[in-house]
Write a protein that holds these residues in place. Structure first.
Motif, PDB file in Angstrom:
ATOM      1  N   ALA A  89       0.817  -1.211   0.000  1.00 58.02           N
ATOM      2  CA  ALA A  89       0.000   0.000   0.000  1.00 58.02           C
ATOM      3  C   ALA A  89       0.849   1.258   0.000  1.00 58.02           C
ATOM      4  O   ALA A  89       0.386   2.327  -0.390  1.00 58.02           O
ATOM      5  N   LEU A  90       2.111   1.135   0.425  1.00 56.92           N
ATOM      6  CA  LEU A  90       3.008   2.280   0.439  1.00 56.92           C
ATOM      7  C   LEU A  90       3.789   2.422  -0.868  1.00 56.92           C
ATOM      8  O   LEU A  90       4.738   3.194  -0.937  1.00 56.92           O
ATOM      9  N   GLY A  91       3.407   1.651  -1.873  1.00 54.22           N
ATOM     10  CA  GLY A  91       3.968   1.852  -3.200  1.00 54.22           C
ATOM     11  C   GLY A  91       4.993   0.838  -3.641  1.00 54.22           C
ATOM     12  O   GLY A  91       5.617   1.017  -4.692  1.00 54.22           O
ATOM     13  N   LEU A  92       5.222  -0.244  -2.881  1.00 49.29           N
ATOM     14  CA  LEU A  92       6.200  -1.237  -3.288  1.00 49.29           C
ATOM     15  C   LEU A  92       5.534  -2.335  -4.103  1.00 49.29           C
ATOM     16  O   LEU A  92       4.434  -2.776  -3.756  1.00 49.29           O
ATOM     17  N   PRO A  93       6.170  -2.802  -5.164  1.00 44.06           N
ATOM     18  CA  PRO A  93       5.634  -3.966  -5.888  1.00 44.06           C
ATOM     19  C   PRO A  93       5.678  -5.202  -5.002  1.00 44.06           C
ATOM     20  O   PRO A  93       6.413  -5.256  -4.010  1.00 44.06           O
ATOM     21  N   VAL A  94       4.887  -6.212  -5.345  1.00 46.58           N
ATOM     22  CA  VAL A  94       4.729  -7.382  -4.485  1.00 46.58           C
ATOM     23  C   VAL A  94       6.065  -8.057  -4.196  1.00 46.58           C
ATOM     24  O   VAL A  94       6.367  -8.397  -3.054  1.00 46.58           O
ATOM     25  N   ALA A  95       6.890  -8.258  -5.236  1.00 49.52           N
ATOM     26  CA  ALA A  95       8.166  -8.940  -5.030  1.00 49.52           C
ATOM     27  C   ALA A  95       9.051  -8.172  -4.057  1.00 49.52           C
ATOM     28  O   ALA A  95       9.693  -8.756  -3.162  1.00 49.52           O
ATOM     29  N   ALA A  96       9.098  -6.844  -4.199  1.00 47.77           N
ATOM     30  CA  ALA A  96       9.907  -6.032  -3.292  1.00 47.77           C
ATOM     31  C   ALA A  96       9.338  -6.058  -1.878  1.00 47.77           C
ATOM     32  O   ALA A  96      10.083  -6.091  -0.885  1.00 47.77           O
ATOM     33  N   ALA A  97       7.998  -6.039  -1.761  1.00 45.18           N
ATOM     34  CA  ALA A  97       7.371  -6.085  -0.436  1.00 45.18           C
ATOM     35  C   ALA A  97       7.682  -7.396   0.268  1.00 45.18           C
ATOM     36  O   ALA A  97       7.975  -7.419   1.469  1.00 45.18           O
ATOM     37  N   VAL A  98       7.638  -8.504  -0.459  1.00 43.38           N
ATOM     38  CA  VAL A  98       7.954  -9.803   0.132  1.00 43.38           C
ATOM     39  C   VAL A  98       9.408  -9.850   0.573  1.00 43.38           C
ATOM     40  O   VAL A  98       9.744 -10.339   1.654  1.00 43.38           O
ATOM     41  N   GLY A  99      10.318  -9.320  -0.251  1.00 43.35           N
ATOM     42  CA  GLY A  99      11.732  -9.305   0.116  1.00 43.35           C
ATOM     43  C   GLY A  99      11.995  -8.461   1.349  1.00 43.35           C
ATOM     44  O   GLY A  99      12.721  -8.871   2.254  1.00 43.35           O
ATOM     45  N   LEU A 100      11.386  -7.277   1.409  1.00 46.08           N
ATOM     46  CA  LEU A 100      11.582  -6.421   2.576  1.00 46.08           C
ATOM     47  C   LEU A 100      10.942  -7.019   3.826  1.00 46.08           C
ATOM     48  O   LEU A 100      11.439  -6.839   4.929  1.00 46.08           O
ATOM     49  N   ALA A 101       9.834  -7.731   3.647  1.00 45.32           N
ATOM     50  CA  ALA A 101       9.173  -8.340   4.803  1.00 45.32           C
ATOM     51  C   ALA A 101      10.018  -9.429   5.435  1.00 45.32           C
ATOM     52  O   ALA A 101       9.766  -9.825   6.573  1.00 45.32           O
ATOM     53  N   ALA A 102      11.016  -9.931   4.717  1.00 41.50           N
ATOM     54  CA  ALA A 102      11.925 -10.920   5.290  1.00 41.50           C
ATOM     55  C   ALA A 102      13.006 -10.275   6.143  1.00 41.50           C
ATOM     56  O   ALA A 102      13.635 -10.957   6.958  1.00 41.50           O
ATOM     57  N   LEU A 103      13.246  -8.981   5.960  1.00 41.50           N
ATOM     58  CA  LEU A 103      14.369  -8.328   6.624  1.00 41.50           C
ATOM     59  C   LEU A 103      14.180  -8.062   8.110  1.00 41.50           C
ATOM     60  O   LEU A 103      15.179  -7.910   8.821  1.00 41.50           O
ATOM     61  N   PRO A 104      12.944  -7.950   8.652  1.00 42.03           N
ATOM     62  CA  PRO A 104      12.861  -7.846  10.106  1.00 42.03           C
ATOM     63  C   PRO A 104      13.554  -8.989  10.833  1.00 42.03           C
ATOM     64  O   PRO A 104      14.115  -8.801  11.912  1.00 42.03           O
ATOM     65  N   GLY A 105      13.534 -10.184  10.239  1.00 43.45           N
ATOM     66  CA  GLY A 105      14.256 -11.299  10.848  1.00 43.45           C
ATOM     67  C   GLY A 105      15.752 -11.066  10.875  1.00 43.45           C
ATOM     68  O   GLY A 105      16.450 -11.437  11.826  1.00 43.45           O
ATOM     69  N   VAL A 106      16.275 -10.430   9.820  1.00 43.32           N
ATOM     70  CA  VAL A 106      17.699 -10.084   9.787  1.00 43.32           C
ATOM     71  C   VAL A 106      18.016  -9.058  10.865  1.00 43.32           C
ATOM     72  O   VAL A 106      19.010  -9.181  11.592  1.00 43.32           O
ATOM     73  N   GLY A 107      17.171  -8.034  10.982  1.00 42.08           N
ATOM     74  CA  GLY A 107      17.371  -7.033  12.027  1.00 42.08           C
ATOM     75  C   GLY A 107      17.271  -7.629  13.418  1.00 42.08           C
ATOM     76  O   GLY A 107      18.034  -7.286  14.320  1.00 42.08           O
TER      77      GLY A 107
END
Length: 219
Positions: A89-107
């Motif tokens: 909803a903030l303007g990211l395409p689905v593939a990018a949103a899925v990739g970024l959603a994995a990064l909280p685990g990295v943090g």
């Protein structure tokens, strides 16, 4: 790891196949519990001696701890369910949103590693303040997300780092805030509201995009 994996499984074999694959992974991981070392539990006499002379429970400390744990549980439960939809909803395409959603685990893992390396140089209370500050910075960055970019990266990493450390320190803070002999009873009562907060966190409706359309239900 599992946001991209779940997205891949859903695309290749459907959501039912993805759930079956996750169930197989859970069954495969279950025997790892047998590797946890066991040891004698402390006796009531030892707990009583450890808690003797401790300060009484301070209502302000108990209230503050309960609010912190409940608020972080509400935020974590809601964002975990809607992070991909929110990023979309903030303007990211689905593939990018899925990739970024994995990064909280990295943090989360990175922050916990940093905490382990820091050792005893910062106590549970100070660590909780630091983690809350990082989480707040991440939420402020989230307000400025407008598509892929560094701000979106800061948002998800800071969210993961702050939330990851808070889930650890919430188990250690009662040991310095309250009498040790009553640790289990007090912490259990004060953590209980966090389960209600997590249950009331938004789950069913994905956020709307800036154009008014609903984001895809990926969470």
């Amino acid at each position: 790891m599992f946001w991209p994996l779940g997205h891949l499984l859903a695309e290749t074999c459907g959501w039912r196949g993805g759930l079956l694959a996750y169930a197989g992974l859970a069954l495969a991981a279950a025997p790892l519990c047998l590797t946890i070392p066991s040891g004698p539990a402390p006796t009531p006499a030892a707990l009583g001696a450890a808690g003797r002379g401790a300060d009484p429970v301070r209502p302000a400390a108990a209230f503050g701890f309960a609010v912190l744990v409940a608020a972080s549980a509400f935020l974590s439960s809601g964002l975990s369910a809607h992070l991909i939809g929110l990023l979309g909803a903030l303007g990211l395409p689905v593939a990018a949103a899925v990739g970024l959603a994995a990064l909280p685990g990295v943090g989360q893992s990175g922050a916990r590693l940093a905490k382990t390396l820091a050792g005893h140089r910062i106590g549970p209370l100070g660590l909780g303040v630091l983690a809350s500050g990082v989480l707040l910075a991440g939420m402020i960055a989230g307000l400025a997300v407008a598509g892929p970019g560094a701000i979106a990266l800061i948002f998800v990493l800071a969210y993961g780092a702050g939330n990851g450390v808070l889930t650890v320190v919430r188990g250690a803070q009662p040991m310095v805030l309250f009498p040790l002999a009553s640790y289990a009873e007090i912490s259990g009562r004060l953590v209980a509201p966090s389960f209600l907060a997590a249950a009331f966190a938004p789950r069913s409706m994905p956020p709307r995009s800036r154009s008014g359309a609903r984001a895809p239900r990926w969470g």
